[in-house]
Design an enzyme around this catalytic site. Structure first.
Site, PDB file in Angstrom:
ATOM      1  N   PHE A 162       7.414  -4.885   2.405  1.00  0.00           N
ATOM      2  CA  PHE A 162       7.353  -4.270   1.077  1.00  0.00           C
ATOM      3  C   PHE A 162       6.583  -2.961   1.192  1.00  0.00           C
ATOM      4  O   PHE A 162       5.409  -2.951   1.551  1.00  0.00           O
ATOM      5  CB  PHE A 162       6.678  -5.167   0.028  1.00  0.00           C
ATOM      6  CG  PHE A 162       6.696  -4.487  -1.321  1.00  0.00           C
ATOM      7  CD1 PHE A 162       7.809  -4.599  -2.155  1.00  0.00           C
ATOM      8  CD2 PHE A 162       5.640  -3.675  -1.728  1.00  0.00           C
ATOM      9  CE1 PHE A 162       7.849  -3.915  -3.370  1.00  0.00           C
ATOM     10  CE2 PHE A 162       5.686  -2.992  -2.942  1.00  0.00           C
ATOM     11  CZ  PHE A 162       6.792  -3.124  -3.763  1.00  0.00           C
ATOM     12  N   ASP A 247       0.827   0.497   7.081  1.00  0.00           N
ATOM     13  CA  ASP A 247       0.778   0.583   5.615  1.00  0.00           C
ATOM     14  C   ASP A 247      -0.356  -0.327   5.141  1.00  0.00           C
ATOM     15  O   ASP A 247      -0.220  -1.552   5.109  1.00  0.00           O
ATOM     16  CB  ASP A 247       2.122   0.155   5.015  1.00  0.00           C
ATOM     17  CG  ASP A 247       2.134   0.258   3.489  1.00  0.00           C
ATOM     18  OD1 ASP A 247       1.044   0.427   2.892  1.00  0.00           O
ATOM     19  OD2 ASP A 247       3.219   0.149   2.889  1.00  0.00           O
ATOM     20  N   LYS A 276      -3.339   2.012  -3.975  1.00  0.00           N
ATOM     21  CA  LYS A 276      -3.913   0.946  -4.803  1.00  0.00           C
ATOM     22  C   LYS A 276      -5.422   1.120  -5.050  1.00  0.00           C
ATOM     23  O   LYS A 276      -5.789   1.902  -5.914  1.00  0.00           O
ATOM     24  CB  LYS A 276      -3.553  -0.414  -4.208  1.00  0.00           C
ATOM     25  CG  LYS A 276      -2.039  -0.674  -4.314  1.00  0.00           C
ATOM     26  CD  LYS A 276      -1.664  -2.137  -4.278  1.00  0.00           C
ATOM     27  CE  LYS A 276      -0.241  -2.358  -4.748  1.00  0.00           C
ATOM     28  NZ  LYS A 276       0.767  -2.410  -3.708  1.00  0.00           N
TER      29      LYS A 276
HETATM   30  C1  LIG Z   1       2.068  -1.772  -3.574  1.00  0.00           C
HETATM   31  C2  LIG Z   1       2.500  -1.374  -2.218  1.00  0.00           C
HETATM   32  C3  LIG Z   1       3.218  -0.188  -1.996  1.00  0.00           C
HETATM   33  C4  LIG Z   1       3.722   0.687  -3.126  1.00  0.00           C
HETATM   34  O1  LIG Z   1       2.717   1.166  -3.935  1.00  0.00           O
HETATM   35  P1  LIG Z   1       3.079   1.748  -5.406  1.00  0.00           P
HETATM   36  O2  LIG Z   1       1.797   2.379  -5.851  1.00  0.00           O
HETATM   37  O3  LIG Z   1       3.475   0.577  -6.244  1.00  0.00           O
HETATM   38  O4  LIG Z   1       4.182   2.713  -5.222  1.00  0.00           O
HETATM   39  C5  LIG Z   1       3.513   0.151  -0.692  1.00  0.00           C
HETATM   40  N1  LIG Z   1       3.139  -0.622   0.331  1.00  0.00           N
HETATM   41  C6  LIG Z   1       2.460  -1.777   0.163  1.00  0.00           C
HETATM   42  C7  LIG Z   1       2.060  -2.582   1.347  1.00  0.00           C
HETATM   43  C8  LIG Z   1       2.127  -2.193  -1.129  1.00  0.00           C
HETATM   44  O5  LIG Z   1       1.490  -3.347  -1.299  1.00  0.00           O
END
Ligand SMILES: *Cc1c(COP(=O)(O)O)cnc(C)c1O
Length: 426
Positions: A162, A247, A276
């Site tokens: 994700f 990520d 985040k």
């Molecule tokens: C939440 C998330 C994203 C995307 O972040 P948004 O601010 O919702 O665009 C990307 N990678 C990971 C691992 C995430 O948990």
């Protein structure tokens, strides 16, 4: 702060009369349902106020927030130091665009680069934008530094990933909900099983510019790869001259008991994506961190964002980084990990079939015969705890890092009660 979790939660009963101002949970839910797109299916709780780990709905019911905005609220709701930093900046300047300099961007980037051990930062707003930026950076590096032939850059991703919701990112998702009917899809990506080093090695070609990996897959239910996977991937990427992109948007910034989840195994990625919690739960702030030899392939005009690096975001981001620099939140998460794990592991065989815990982050697989994840979350809400299901019968707990040991025990106990009630009914 009171530690009472007695929230008289009930399924909404009353209905909203057209024209009248909404007041109850049911009113607001009905209104939202009518005028806000249905891209989420939230629990029927309408938050009006929040502080620390606690939120209060429009009817005055209090809940302990054990989701914390998918880790966007690592420091809790309205952390006083972060609110203070935001308020101070609101009185100075809020938006400049990158057409001009501002006096917050440099200090923010300097502090964040130091925190994650990289030379440079590229600021964006949302997580998906940070991932997009990292992918563009890796492709450009591939063409300009590695010497990949034009149009051939190849990026390896993991099954179950994700990384956000843009058209390119969902092109390499294997979640049909995220992907279906959004094609045509962006080419250049290849997905392999998460944690499978041999599969990655097989997939690497001379055109491979990067491997994109979540050090722990959050949306997949806090899936922790086998020990040795991340160090092995680091070695492989170095050997093959491929960039390792971690990520850390959800796993990073204290959640796992370390600043970055990669640190747990002493691994340093070439590129980090952060988001985040970087916005302190106040404004969207994301960033890509890399060393100069990679970052400097980006030149004026080749990438940008109207809001990225704005002074309000940078001021809040700097306050977040300053808090993390003390190591206090990471240490707290690491300390409570044992309480969390012991409590949750005791539920295995009692309605839970497996639990995975790292720091203040847990994935719990519930026996699908007993109840769905959504049902478990409804049961938790009845007991004053907010959590989120992912993928059928798995729930994820990620309370704010400012949670106390006592409050954490309440979360675990509430889950125990939900499972016990379901067992008694079964
Ligand atoms: C939440 C998330 C994203 C995307 O972040 P948004 O601010 O919702 O665009 C990307 N990678 C990971 C691992 C995430 O948990």
């Amino acid at each position: 702060m009171s530690s009472s979790t007695q929230a008289p939660y009930a399924e909404p009963m009353t209905t909203h009369t057209d024209g009248a101002a909404p007041t109850t949970n049911a009113d607001f839910i009905q209104l939202e349902d009518k005028v806000a797109a249905h891209n989420y299916a939230p629990l029927p709780v309408v938050v009006a106020q929040a502080e620390g780990v606690w939120v209060t709905d429009v009817e005055g019911n209090r809940y302990l927030d054990a989701l914390a905005g998918y880790s966007a609220l690592n420091f809790g709701h309205r952390h006083p130091g972060l609110v203070e930093a935001a308020k101070a900046q609101l009185d100075r300047s809020t938006l400049t665009s990158r057409a001009f300099h501002n006096d917050q961007l440099g200090p923010f980037c300097e502090a964040l680069a130091k925190l994650v051990g990289k030379d440079m930062i590229l600021p964006m707003n949302t997580g998906a934008e940070a991932v997009e930026t990292a992918l563009k950076l890796a492709r450009k590096w591939g063409y300009q530094v590695k010497g990949v032939a034009e149009g051939r850059a190849h990026i390896i991703v993991m099954d179950g990933n994700f990384h956000g919701r843009t058209t390119t990112i969902i092109s390499f998702s294997d979640d049909p909900d995220a992907r279906d009917d959004y094609g045509p899809y962006t080419p250049g990506f290849e997905s392999v099983p998460y944690g499978d080093l041999a599969a990655i090695e097989n997939a690497i070609t001379d055109d491979t510019v990067a491997v994109l990996v979540e050090p722990i897959q959050g949306e997949q239910g806090v899936q922790i790869p086998k020990e040795g996977f991340l160090p092995g991937l680091r070695e492989l990427c170095t050997e093959k001259n491929v960039l390792m992109i971690a990520d850390e948007i959800q796993s990073g910034l204290g959640r796992t008991g370390t600043t970055l989840a990669c640190e747990y195994e002493g691994v340093e990625a070439d590129i980090y994506t952060l988001g985040k919690a970087l916005g302190g739960g106040i404004v969207p702030v994301s960033a890509v961190a890399a060393d100069a030899d990679v970052m400097n392939v980006i030149t004026p005009g080749t990438h940008g964002s109207t809001f990225g690096g704005n002074p309000l975001a940078a001021a809040v981001g700097l306050a977040v980084v300053n808090m993390l620099a003390t190591g206090e939140h990471q240490a707290h998460a690491a300390e409570l990990e044992t309480v969390f794990r012991d409590g949750l592991e005791a539920l295995v065989g009692q309605g839970a079939v497996a639990v995975r815990v790292r720091g203040l982050w847990a994935g719990i697989d519930i026996d699908p015969e007993l109840m769905s994840g959504k049902e478990a979350c409804k049961g938790l809400a009845k007991r004053g705890v907010l959590a989120k299901d992912t993928h059928g019968s798995t729930i994820r707990l990620a309370p704010p890092l400012v949670i106390t040991r006592e409050e954490l025990t309440q979360v675990v106990d509430a889950l125990g009660e939900v499972l016990a009630e379901a067992r008694n009914k079964a």
